[in-house]
Design an enzyme around this catalytic site. Structure first.
Site, PDB file in Angstrom:
ATOM      1  N   GLU A  88      21.582 -72.869 -41.920  1.00  0.00           N
ATOM      2  CA  GLU A  88      21.804 -72.605 -43.337  1.00  0.00           C
ATOM      3  C   GLU A  88      20.676 -71.716 -43.857  1.00  0.00           C
ATOM      4  O   GLU A  88      19.573 -71.707 -43.290  1.00  0.00           O
ATOM      5  CB  GLU A  88      21.859 -73.977 -44.064  1.00  0.00           C
ATOM      6  N   ASP A  89      20.938 -70.985 -44.922  1.00  0.00           N
ATOM      7  CA  ASP A  89      19.879 -70.134 -45.475  1.00  0.00           C
ATOM      8  C   ASP A  89      18.900 -70.938 -46.305  1.00  0.00           C
ATOM      9  O   ASP A  89      17.698 -70.820 -46.164  1.00  0.00           O
ATOM     10  CB  ASP A  89      20.470 -68.978 -46.303  1.00  0.00           C
ATOM     11  N   ASP A  94      19.038 -76.251 -51.494  1.00  0.00           N
ATOM     12  CA  ASP A  94      18.563 -76.276 -52.877  1.00  0.00           C
ATOM     13  C   ASP A  94      18.814 -77.685 -53.421  1.00  0.00           C
ATOM     14  O   ASP A  94      18.076 -78.615 -53.121  1.00  0.00           O
ATOM     15  CB  ASP A  94      19.317 -75.163 -53.617  1.00  0.00           C
ATOM     16  N   PHE A  96      14.422 -68.992 -57.975  1.00  0.00           N
ATOM     17  CA  PHE A  96      15.501 -68.330 -57.245  1.00  0.00           C
ATOM     18  C   PHE A  96      14.927 -67.238 -56.339  1.00  0.00           C
ATOM     19  O   PHE A  96      14.032 -66.499 -56.735  1.00  0.00           O
ATOM     20  CB  PHE A  96      16.488 -67.721 -58.241  1.00  0.00           C
ATOM     21  N   ARG A 134      20.933 -59.046 -50.212  1.00  0.00           N
ATOM     22  CA  ARG A 134      20.995 -59.674 -48.887  1.00  0.00           C
ATOM     23  C   ARG A 134      20.326 -58.848 -47.788  1.00  0.00           C
ATOM     24  O   ARG A 134      19.904 -59.391 -46.772  1.00  0.00           O
ATOM     25  CB  ARG A 134      22.454 -59.873 -48.458  1.00  0.00           C
TER      26      ARG A 134
HETATM   27  P1  IMP Z   1      22.892 -76.276 -52.895  1.00  0.00           P
HETATM   28  O1  IMP Z   1      24.291 -76.729 -52.737  1.00  0.00           O
HETATM   29  O2  IMP Z   1      22.386 -76.437 -54.301  1.00  0.00           O
HETATM   30  O3  IMP Z   1      21.930 -76.877 -51.891  1.00  0.00           O
HETATM   31  O4  IMP Z   1      22.869 -74.726 -52.685  1.00  0.00           O
HETATM   32  C1  IMP Z   1      23.097 -74.213 -51.445  1.00  0.00           C
HETATM   33  C2  IMP Z   1      23.570 -72.786 -51.447  1.00  0.00           C
HETATM   34  O5  IMP Z   1      23.320 -72.114 -52.688  1.00  0.00           O
HETATM   35  C3  IMP Z   1      22.780 -72.039 -50.425  1.00  0.00           C
HETATM   36  O6  IMP Z   1      23.434 -72.085 -49.195  1.00  0.00           O
HETATM   37  C4  IMP Z   1      22.723 -70.640 -50.994  1.00  0.00           C
HETATM   38  O7  IMP Z   1      23.841 -69.907 -50.576  1.00  0.00           O
HETATM   39  C5  IMP Z   1      22.770 -70.839 -52.481  1.00  0.00           C
HETATM   40  N1  IMP Z   1      21.404 -70.809 -53.063  1.00  0.00           N
HETATM   41  C6  IMP Z   1      20.655 -71.852 -53.450  1.00  0.00           C
HETATM   42  N2  IMP Z   1      19.455 -71.471 -53.907  1.00  0.00           N
HETATM   43  C7  IMP Z   1      19.445 -70.124 -53.790  1.00  0.00           C
HETATM   44  C8  IMP Z   1      18.439 -69.117 -54.064  1.00  0.00           C
HETATM   45  O8  IMP Z   1      17.313 -69.359 -54.517  1.00  0.00           O
HETATM   46  N3  IMP Z   1      18.817 -67.833 -53.795  1.00  0.00           N
HETATM   47  C9  IMP Z   1      20.039 -67.492 -53.297  1.00  0.00           C
HETATM   48  N4  IMP Z   1      20.976 -68.399 -53.007  1.00  0.00           N
HETATM   49  C10 IMP Z   1      20.681 -69.701 -53.247  1.00  0.00           C
HETATM   50 MG    MG Z   2      24.365 -70.430 -48.156  1.00  0.00          MG
END
Ligand code: IMP
Ligand code: MG
Length: 182
Positions: free
Chosen positions: A104-105, A108, A157, A170
């Site tokens: 995963e990238d 969050d 972010f 990206r």
């Molecule tokens: P979560 O569900 O809140 O954990 O968010 C996960 C997804 O949101 C990640 O896989 C990213 O694609 C996107 N995301 C969360 N934070 C960021 C950020 O700081 N920059 C860009 N994409 C983010």
């Molecule tokens: Mg992602």
């Protein structure tokens, strides 16, 4: 594409984690994963789109071979998680009873992975470990363990190295952080 700051729409991002730091951290993660999975014949699931660049560099540094599949889950709009998860593309290989490594990238709030890891196919795997380039520990809302975290970062972010703001940003090889608003 080597810049100190990047502007996307109305937002300014400043360089945060450089290419060389990313590269050396990935080597460490890859060595650890290679050791841990030497006899496990894992399947690697890459979460699109954000993890594509990290996954590409990480798998090249592994010392084991493994099948890969791509998964597309979406939850984000702009700089905020919508909390509504959609599985847009599912893994096209059999993962039942296999050891899974999810690439995963960024983790969050953890909403995306929590949702995905509790989906019916994932519940029938033998084990699941997460390799995430970035983790925002202060924002995590679920009990998700990232076995292979790249960097633990602040809440701001970020873009670059696969991560986007409204689909831009990206392609930069470095990671940038949202600058304080002016
Ligand atoms: P979560 O569900 O809140 O954990 O968010 C996960 C997804 O949101 C990640 O896989 C990213 O694609 C996107 N995301 C969360 N934070 C960021 C950020 O700081 N920059 C860009 N994409 C983010
Ligand atoms: Mg992602």
């Amino acid at each position: 594409m080597n810049k100190d700051s990047v502007k996307i729409e109305e937002l300014i991002f400043e360089k945060y984690i450089g290419q060389q730091n990313i590269e050396s951290r990935i080597k460490e993660l890859a060595n650890q994963i290679s050791k841990d999975y030497i006899d496990k014949d894992p399947v690697i699931l890459i979460i699109l789109k954000g993890a594509f660049m990290f996954a590409s560099d990480l798998v090249k540094a592994l010392k084991i071979d493994a099948p890969i599949a791509f998964v597309k889950v979406s939850s984000y709009q702009g700089t905020e998680s919508t909390g509504q998860i959609k599985l847009i593309m599912d893994a096209d290989i059999d993962i039942e009873n296999r050891h899974i490594i999810i690439i995963e990238d960024i983790v969050d709030t953890g909403t995306t992975l929590n949702h995905y890891m509790n989906s019916p196919r994932l519940l029938k795997t033998r084990s699941i470990a997460i390799a995430s380039l970035l983790v925002k520990p202060n924002k995590l809302q679920y009990d998700i363990k990232v076995a292979y975290p790249g960097f633990k970062i602040e809440d701001d972010f970020v873009i670059g190295y696969g991560l986007d703001y409204n689909e831009y940003g990206r392609l930069y090889p470095d990671i940038y952080q949202l600058a304080k608003e002016v």
